[in-house]
Design a protein around this motif. Structure first.
Motif, short mmCIF file in Angstrom:
data_model
loop_
_atom_site.label_atom_id
_atom_site.label_comp_id
_atom_site.label_asym_id
_atom_site.label_seq_id
_atom_site.Cartn_x
_atom_site.Cartn_y
_atom_site.Cartn_z
N GLU A 166 1.05 -1.26 0.11
CA GLU A 166 0.02 0.05 0.17
C GLU A 166 0.90 1.36 0.00
O GLU A 166 0.70 2.43 -0.86
N GLY A 167 1.75 1.10 0.79
CA GLY A 167 2.80 2.21 0.74
C GLY A 167 3.58 2.54 -0.53
O GLY A 167 3.86 3.70 -0.87
N ASN A 168 3.85 1.59 -1.03
CA ASN A 168 4.54 1.73 -2.41
C ASN A 168 3.77 2.28 -3.56
O ASN A 168 4.01 3.00 -4.07
N LYS A 169 2.40 1.76 -3.24
CA LYS A 169 1.34 2.46 -4.54
C LYS A 169 1.45 4.02 -4.01
O LYS A 169 1.46 4.93 -4.99
N GLN A 170 1.33 4.54 -3.07
CA GLN A 170 1.29 5.92 -2.48
C GLN A 170 2.50 6.62 -2.75
O GLN A 170 2.46 7.81 -3.26
N PHE A 171 3.52 5.97 -2.91
CA PHE A 171 5.04 6.51 -3.24
C PHE A 171 4.96 6.75 -4.52
O PHE A 171 5.26 7.89 -4.87
N ARG A 172 4.76 5.97 -5.21
CA ARG A 172 4.77 6.25 -6.87
C ARG A 172 3.76 7.13 -7.21
O ARG A 172 4.19 7.92 -8.11
N LEU A 173 2.68 7.57 -6.35
CA LEU A 173 1.74 8.60 -6.68
C LEU A 173 2.06 10.04 -6.07
O LEU A 173 1.47 11.05 -6.36
N GLY A 174 3.35 10.05 -5.39
CA GLY A 174 3.78 11.10 -4.72
C GLY A 174 3.17 11.44 -3.59
O GLY A 174 3.39 12.57 -3.27
N GLN A 175 2.45 10.48 -2.99
CA GLN A 175 1.79 10.80 -1.66
C GLN A 175 2.77 10.32 -0.51
O GLN A 175 2.63 9.14 0.30
N TYR A 176 4.02 11.13 -0.44
CA TYR A 176 4.78 10.48 0.63
C TYR A 176 4.37 10.61 2.00
O TYR A 176 4.99 9.79 2.89
N ASP A 177 3.39 11.59 2.47
CA ASP A 177 3.13 11.41 3.53
C ASP A 177 2.17 10.32 4.13
O ASP A 177 2.31 9.65 5.16
N LYS A 178 1.47 9.88 3.07
CA LYS A 178 0.51 8.95 3.17
C LYS A 178 1.25 7.39 3.17
O LYS A 178 1.00 6.48 4.09
N ALA A 179 2.44 7.33 2.29
CA ALA A 179 3.22 6.35 2.14
C ALA A 179 4.08 6.17 3.68
O ALA A 179 4.31 5.13 4.01
N GLU A 180 4.39 7.33 4.17
CA GLU A 180 4.96 7.08 5.52
C GLU A 180 4.06 6.38 6.56
O GLU A 180 4.73 5.68 7.15
N VAL A 181 2.81 6.80 6.57
CA VAL A 181 1.88 6.28 7.46
C VAL A 181 2.05 4.77 7.30
O VAL A 181 1.98 4.10 8.16
N ASN A 225 11.57 -6.32 9.92
CA ASN A 225 11.28 -5.96 8.49
C ASN A 225 12.34 -4.81 7.47
O ASN A 225 11.94 -3.83 8.06
N PRO A 226 13.63 -5.51 7.26
CA PRO A 226 14.43 -4.39 6.66
C PRO A 226 13.80 -3.75 5.83
O PRO A 226 14.09 -2.34 5.36
N GLN A 227 12.95 -4.36 4.69
CA GLN A 227 12.45 -3.83 3.86
C GLN A 227 11.34 -2.59 3.94
O GLN A 227 11.43 -1.34 3.56
N ALA A 228 10.67 -2.75 5.22
CA ALA A 228 9.88 -1.44 5.57
C ALA A 228 10.61 -0.15 6.17
O ALA A 228 10.19 0.76 5.74
N ALA A 229 11.42 -0.74 6.83
CA ALA A 229 12.61 0.36 7.30
C ALA A 229 13.04 1.02 6.28
O ALA A 229 13.29 2.35 6.37
N TYR A 230 13.51 0.47 4.95
CA TYR A 230 14.14 1.13 3.94
C TYR A 230 13.22 2.10 3.35
O TYR A 230 13.59 3.18 3.14
N ASN A 231 12.14 1.49 3.03
CA ASN A 231 10.91 2.16 2.38
C ASN A 231 10.50 3.38 3.30
O ASN A 231 10.19 4.26 2.80
N LEU A 232 10.47 3.11 4.69
CA LEU A 232 10.16 4.43 5.41
C LEU A 232 11.31 5.42 5.21
O LEU A 232 10.95 6.69 5.41
N GLY A 233 12.44 5.15 5.32
CA GLY A 233 13.52 5.98 5.14
C GLY A 233 13.33 6.80 3.68
O GLY A 233 13.66 8.01 3.80
N ASN A 234 12.93 6.12 2.70
CA ASN A 234 12.61 6.86 1.61
C ASN A 234 11.76 7.93 1.46
O ASN A 234 11.80 8.71 1.17
N ALA A 235 10.66 7.52 2.24
CA ALA A 235 9.44 8.20 2.37
C ALA A 235 9.72 9.51 3.13
O ALA A 235 9.43 10.70 2.73
#
Length: 567
Positions: free
Chosen positions: A369-384, A396-406
């Motif tokens: 869900e966060g990946n979809k929001q990140f691709r749409l530019g909704q970085y605050d929602k992706a962070e949530v 989960n290292p992937q969750a921590a890495y993606n959160l860092g990107n957001a």
């Protein structure tokens, strides 16, 4: 966020051990009755189609299905559903002081924990309002953009800690200024800035920032946390207390005069937070005075039912139980699925693994869900979404890495670096680990911390030597660091320049005096020996080398802001 809407149904799980006990007693009585007919071995030979293990397997499958049905009745729910609601309320930005002084324990359990409880109670009183969260110390950043998602607000609140801030101190002006720029662009709605602090403003400018916020149509409320008598600041994990530069124990006290002045300049009110609910009631009364307006809010609902997956799994177990017969099938007599204990144990292990896999899919759903929001530019929602994945599975290292990107996309660089470091520690894949170090290098390079950026890029290249982008950034960083060093050499402080001028004048005087001495020596001694000339030359070279070494040491000192108070 995960929860059960009706957890009271879990009391039905008591039926499982009760049924297991009944099953055990029934099986023991059955064996006693069989012994009355004859030898158990002889009876087994007379009943070749009877299986010893099939009834037990069927029973435990039914037990598992019963447990899943109880879980389904408890109504598992995830907060992933987005609703658009019309709400009438105000907008509130909470600026929370998380400097080291907030660890003082003059208020039980501590100033910071008491502030968290205060904010949590405030969120519970909100119904139609929007809320945002800013944390600050010597610096400030937005922890939660303004939203109506109270569940996420509480989740973000639990992760706040002074270690989040790389720069300690207390800069109230920066927090107020950032809060005033974090509201929506809607007009006619009441906007409140709630500053929770102990009032130790080390940077200044808070009164001017509060007055500017008031002129922009906002109200600044200050919640003073602590006692005026002061208390030492404990150092977590050591049992010791923080000391200043002179070695004395720091006593942090609430500066009520400063808090009152900031609140008065911001057109709000000052409230002293103690170990009671009076401050909460007073703050609620103050916020009720603000103008309210109808707005459209995007809310992550926590009532999205997730019982379907549990129901499907329970249905599969019931179908499996029906397909297993009590007696062996004559057509497949040679195929004995339950003829040994090892195979029974293997079947149970497979069921356990399947249930574990089903339980671990929730954090992956948040990540998708966060990946979809990140691709749409909704970085605050992706962070949530990513934070919910981290809360569900902190390893989960992937969750921590993606959160860092957001966080990086929202320019929350200090928090992003922490997530990338956490992802690098947990990650086992060298390519993903290299990407985390690469992103840390990008952040350091952006802030002109070229030394740290070079080390991060080197770590990334050790894990992925074929990364041309990292190699290019490393070379560029080295070049930029070299230019930075040269610029620092040219921009020395005036005192150093004055010292150099004085040193040059002294050197010129010494040279003139040496020339006079040389002339006198030449008059006394027509010629100087070769050994004496070499000694003088070596001494001059040594003095010049020492002077250059001193200049290099002064130039290599980083020109950063000196934080005299780190609390």
């Amino acid at each position: 966020m995960f929860r059960f809407a009706d957890p009271i149904y879990f009391y039905l799980l008591v039926l499982i051990p009760v049924l297991a006990l009944i099953r055990f007693l029934t099986y023991r009585n059955q064996k006693k009755r069989l012994r009355k007919f004859g030898d158990p071995r002889l009876l087994r030979e007379l009943m070749p189609d009877v299986s010893r293990f099939r009834p037990s397997v069927k029973f435990w499958i039914l037990q598992g299905a019963l447990a899943l049905l109880v879980v389904m009745l408890a109504r598992p729910q995830f907060g992933t559903k987005i609703n658009h609601e019309q709400r009438t309320g105000i907008e509130t930005i909470i600026a929370m002081d998380i400097s080291n002084s907030m660890l003082a324990e003059d208020i039980v359990p501590s100033r910071l924990d008491r502030s968290k409880m205060m904010v949590e109670n405030l969120v519970d009183h909100f119904t139609n309002d929007k809320i945002g969260l800013i944390v600050f110390a010597g610096d400030a950043f937005v922890q939660l953009p303004i939203t109506s998602d109270y569940v996420s607000a509480k989740m973000f609140l639990s992760s706040i800690d002074p270690s989040m801030m790389a720069t300690q101190g207390t800069d109230i002006a920066r927090a107020i200024d950032m809060a005033s720029h974090s509201f929506t662009q809607e007009e006619g709605i009441g906007k409140a800035i709630i500053v929770i602090t102990d009032g130790e403003d080390h940077e200044g400018g808070a009164l001017e920032a509060a007055k500017a916020a008031k002129d922009a149509g906002m109200r600044v409320y200050v919640l003073g946390v602590g006692s005026t008598n002061g208390a030492p600041i404990p150092i977590p994990g050591t049992g010791d207390y923080m000391k200043d530069n002179t070695g004395n124990t720091v006593m942090s006290a609430l500066n009520e005069d400063m808090c009152r002045q900031v609140a008065q300049a911001g057109g709000g009110a000052y409230i002293h937070v103690e170990n009671n609910s009076a401050a909460q009631d007073q703050l609620d009364n103050e916020l009720d005075k603000l103008a309210k307006k109808e707005t459209t809010s995007t809310v992550y609902s926590e009532f999205d039912e997730q019982f379907q997956a549990v129901a499907i799994l329970a249905l599969l177990l019931l179908i499996l139980e029906i397909c297993i017969f009590d007696r062996r099938n004559p057509l497949i007599k040679r195929l004995s699925l339950f003829g040994s204990r090892k195979k029974t144990v293997a079947t149970l292990l497979l069921l356990m693994v399947a249930s574990t896999v089903c339980a671990q899919t929730s954090d992956r759903q948040f990540i998708r869900e966060g990946n979809k929001q990140f691709r749409l530019g909704q970085y605050d929602k992706a962070e949530v979404s990513y934070r919910k994945a981290v809360e569900k599975n902190p390893k989960n290292p992937q969750a921590a890495y993606n959160l860092g990107n957001a966080l990086l996309a929202q320019k929350k660089d200090s928090a992003a670096v922490q997530q990338f470091e956490q992802a690098a520690r947990m990650e086992t894949n060298p390519l993903r680990k290299s990407a985390a170090y690469h992103n840390m290098g990008v952040i350091c390079q952006t802030h002109k911390m070229y030394g740290e950026a070079i080390e991060a890029y080197k770590s990334a290249l050790r894990l992925n030597p074929n990364d041309d982008e990292t190699r290019y950034n490393l070379v560029l960083c080295k070049h930029q660091k070299q230019k930075q060093d040269q610029k620092q050499q040219q921009n020395q402080p005036n005192k150093d320049d004055q010292k150099k001028d004085d040193q040059k004048k002294d050197d010129q005087k010494d040279q003139k005096q040496d020339k006079k001495d040389d002339k006198q020596q030449q008059q006394q001694k027509p010629q100087m020996s070769k050994d004496n000339a070499e000694q003088l030359l070596n001494a001059a070279i040594q003095n010049e080398k020492m002077t250059q070494d001193k200049m290099k040491k002064q130039q290599q000192q980083p020109q950063r802001r000196n934080v005299l108070k780190n609390w």
